[in-house]
Design an enzyme around this catalytic site. Sequence first.
Site, short mmCIF file in Angstrom:
data_model
loop_
_atom_site.label_atom_id
_atom_site.label_comp_id
_atom_site.label_asym_id
_atom_site.label_seq_id
_atom_site.Cartn_x
_atom_site.Cartn_y
_atom_site.Cartn_z
N LYS A 182 0.90 -1.16 0.00
CA LYS A 182 0.00 0.00 0.00
C LYS A 182 0.94 1.21 0.00
O LYS A 182 1.66 1.44 0.98
CB LYS A 182 -0.89 -0.04 1.25
CG LYS A 182 -2.03 0.96 1.23
CD LYS A 182 -1.62 2.25 1.87
CE LYS A 182 -2.73 3.27 1.89
NZ LYS A 182 -2.20 4.61 2.14
N GLY A 239 4.71 3.40 11.01
CA GLY A 239 3.93 4.63 10.98
C GLY A 239 3.49 5.03 12.37
O GLY A 239 4.19 4.77 13.36
N SER A 240 2.32 5.65 12.46
CA SER A 240 1.88 6.22 13.73
C SER A 240 1.27 5.17 14.64
O SER A 240 0.79 4.13 14.20
CB SER A 240 0.84 7.31 13.45
OG SER A 240 -0.33 6.72 12.94
N GLY A 243 -2.60 4.94 13.72
CA GLY A 243 -2.86 4.19 12.49
C GLY A 243 -2.49 2.72 12.67
O GLY A 243 -3.25 1.82 12.29
N GLU A 263 5.61 -1.17 13.51
CA GLU A 263 6.70 -0.46 14.18
C GLU A 263 6.19 0.95 14.35
O GLU A 263 5.97 1.66 13.38
CB GLU A 263 7.93 -0.58 13.27
CG GLU A 263 9.20 -0.19 13.97
CD GLU A 263 9.50 1.24 13.68
OE1 GLU A 263 9.02 2.08 14.46
OE2 GLU A 263 10.16 1.51 12.67
N CYS A 300 12.21 7.22 13.61
CA CYS A 300 11.56 6.51 14.73
C CYS A 300 12.54 6.33 15.88
O CYS A 300 12.13 6.12 17.01
CB CYS A 300 11.01 5.18 14.26
SG CYS A 300 11.98 4.43 12.99
P1 NAP Z 1 0.28 6.96 9.51
O1 NAP Z 1 -0.71 8.03 9.60
O2 NAP Z 1 0.26 5.92 10.56
O3 NAP Z 1 0.09 6.26 8.08
C1 NAP Z 1 0.88 5.18 7.66
C2 NAP Z 1 0.11 4.38 6.63
O4 NAP Z 1 -0.99 3.71 7.25
C3 NAP Z 1 -0.49 5.24 5.54
O5 NAP Z 1 -0.45 4.50 4.34
C4 NAP Z 1 -1.92 5.42 6.00
O6 NAP Z 1 -2.82 5.63 4.96
C5 NAP Z 1 -2.22 4.09 6.65
N1 NAP Z 1 -3.22 4.21 7.70
C6 NAP Z 1 -3.09 4.90 8.86
N2 NAP Z 1 -4.18 4.76 9.62
C7 NAP Z 1 -5.04 3.96 8.92
C8 NAP Z 1 -6.34 3.45 9.18
N3 NAP Z 1 -6.98 3.74 10.30
N4 NAP Z 1 -6.90 2.66 8.25
C9 NAP Z 1 -6.26 2.38 7.10
N5 NAP Z 1 -5.03 2.83 6.80
C10 NAP Z 1 -4.41 3.62 7.70
O7 NAP Z 1 1.76 7.54 9.46
P2 NAP Z 1 2.38 8.69 8.57
O8 NAP Z 1 1.44 9.14 7.51
O9 NAP Z 1 3.68 8.19 8.12
O10 NAP Z 1 2.72 9.88 9.56
C11 NAP Z 1 1.83 10.37 10.52
C12 NAP Z 1 2.46 10.30 11.88
O11 NAP Z 1 3.00 8.99 12.11
C13 NAP Z 1 3.66 11.21 12.12
O12 NAP Z 1 3.30 12.50 12.49
C14 NAP Z 1 4.38 10.48 13.20
O13 NAP Z 1 3.85 10.80 14.45
C15 NAP Z 1 4.14 9.04 12.93
N6 NAP Z 1 5.24 8.32 12.27
C16 NAP Z 1 5.96 7.43 12.95
C17 NAP Z 1 6.96 6.74 12.31
C18 NAP Z 1 7.78 5.72 13.01
O14 NAP Z 1 8.91 5.64 12.72
N7 NAP Z 1 7.21 4.89 13.80
C19 NAP Z 1 7.24 6.94 10.98
C20 NAP Z 1 6.48 7.84 10.29
C21 NAP Z 1 5.48 8.51 10.95
P3 NAP Z 1 -3.35 7.11 4.66
O15 NAP Z 1 -2.14 7.84 4.17
O16 NAP Z 1 -4.38 6.88 3.64
O17 NAP Z 1 -3.86 7.64 5.93
#
Ligand code: NAP
Length: 504
Positions: A182, A239-240, A243, A263, A300
């Site tokens: 995805k 990611g977050s 999410g 992660e 991260c």
């Molecule tokens: P994210 O919001 O968790 O999204 C990551 C992926 O998961 C995206 O493809 C997103 O799709 C999908 N997703 C998220 N929630 C979902 C749900 N409820 N249902 C279906 N798909 C879902 O992370 P991000 O866009 O990379 O960044 C947002 C925040 O994540 C940052 O501000 C930061 O706090 C955190 N982050 C953490 C790390 C880490 O290393 N752990 C890395 C990057 C970001 P969509 O784009 O369609 O929402």
Amino acid sequence: MTFTPHGKHLIAGEWRATEQTFLSEPAHGSAHAFSVGTPELVDQAVRAAEDAFWSYGYSSRAQRAAFLEAIADEIEARAEAITEIGTQETGLPEARLNGERGRTTGQLRLFAQHILKGDYLDRRHDAAMPDRQPLPRPELRMMQRPIGPVAVFGASNFPLAFSTAGGDTAAALAAGCPVVVKGHGAHPGTGEIVAEAILAAIVKCDMPRGVFSLVQGGKRDVGQALVQHPLIKAVGFTGSLAGGRALFDLCAQRPEPIPFFGELGSVNPMFMLPEAVARRGEALGQGWAASLSMGAGQFCTNPGIAVVLNGPQADTFVEAARAALSTTGAQVMLTDGIASAYVSGAAQMGAQSGVQGLLTSMCDRREAKPFLFRVSAQDWMGNHALAEEVFGPLGLVVVARDMDEMLDLARSFGGQLTATLHMDEADAGLARRLMPILERKAGRVLANGFPTGVEVCDSMVHGGPYPASTNFGATSVGTLSIRRFLRPVCYQNIPASVLPADLA
Ligand code: NAP
């Protein structure tokens, strides 16, 4: 070489478009239109992956190693264009994209070598004991087998190394599992050109077309359909917390629950032990500032919290960090959403009881500048909000009154990807008291360094207890990460003529 994305999905060897489009939001350059993913496309990609599994899952290790090498070659063949579109979309500097590409191809090649060695199969054999009393023992063999189609979510902060052909994809393909990615909406063009490289390798190595598909993002229903598809057997995600937790819960609620290897990041505390701070507090403060602000803090493993013992030497450390951070210029963040989450996270932290702002900044639209805050250990332990990750270059100094309070503080942390000790030999006694606590909290414990560089190798663990990851038995970086996509099978009295080739 200039790359202009066509904006389509790659479904089992074919570039496909749907009627709706979304526009990319590049940090620089022009936006491009991309076809919006749909649950129907997800279904087609996953069915093709399942079909592909019946041959790919039974391919030889040499065939898969050659395929991984070919993907790496095809990525290198597009090096310049990948860097160009990657820098435009993410705002990350050219040197970072070049380095990350090297890491990505290095990962693919490392997995090729790893599977050729064969140790990962963990082959075991208990010979038959036909005369054993009171019961004979059958012939028993065990080996790890690939699990089937794997879903991978590209991460926003590593458009190459944790995305389309990143660590999760490399580990799954090495194991023998087809992959459906995805794509992350923050770098759809980068995803497309890397998918093009994978398709070229599929053709070159004559692999089944369904072994890899990329469904570009668009709406939440794509990710949800992917993790809920009955033919998907595991998920790799970076990611977050919100999410990741939502998708993890969906995996657990399926009629057939599947593992979700999420992660989800952490605050990566550093414990600044007194002798080290007394002898080199200034250098440690400067080192922390550099690590904290590298890549606009979008790692991260960013060391968001430094724990110090109260006193003048700690003040030297904090002042050195503050001075260094105050000269750090504004850096472009990965997306508008991440930039606004950073600003509001910093504002929330500054508003918490007992929190003192040491460095506050004004941030324009998508640009981040560092923040530095200070709080007592007592206030920190009484307020869970202060333990949450603020994604970006934000540091929090937590001041403990004495060593016992530092130990209490260490116990009160949740799961972490990393925990760091800054210590001299004279600190070894305190470090020995901290170590049993830290190894229960973190996937990686390190001394006298900063956690932001994650080596891709055999010993690396990039994971940890929840919420650092949703599965503390696994890592998403290094060769051990292949274990996430394998399943042990025991073969009892199976004739050699029927055993899998790797066991026969
Ligand atoms: P994210 O919001 O968790 O999204 C990551 C992926 O998961 C995206 O493809 C997103 O799709 C999908 N997703 C998220 N929630 C979902 C749900 N409820 N249902 C279906 N798909 C879902 O992370 P991000 O866009 O990379 O960044 C947002 C925040 O994540 C940052 O501000 C930061 O706090 C955190 N982050 C953490 C790390 C880490 O290393 N752990 C890395 C990057 C970001 P969509 O784009 O369609 O929402």
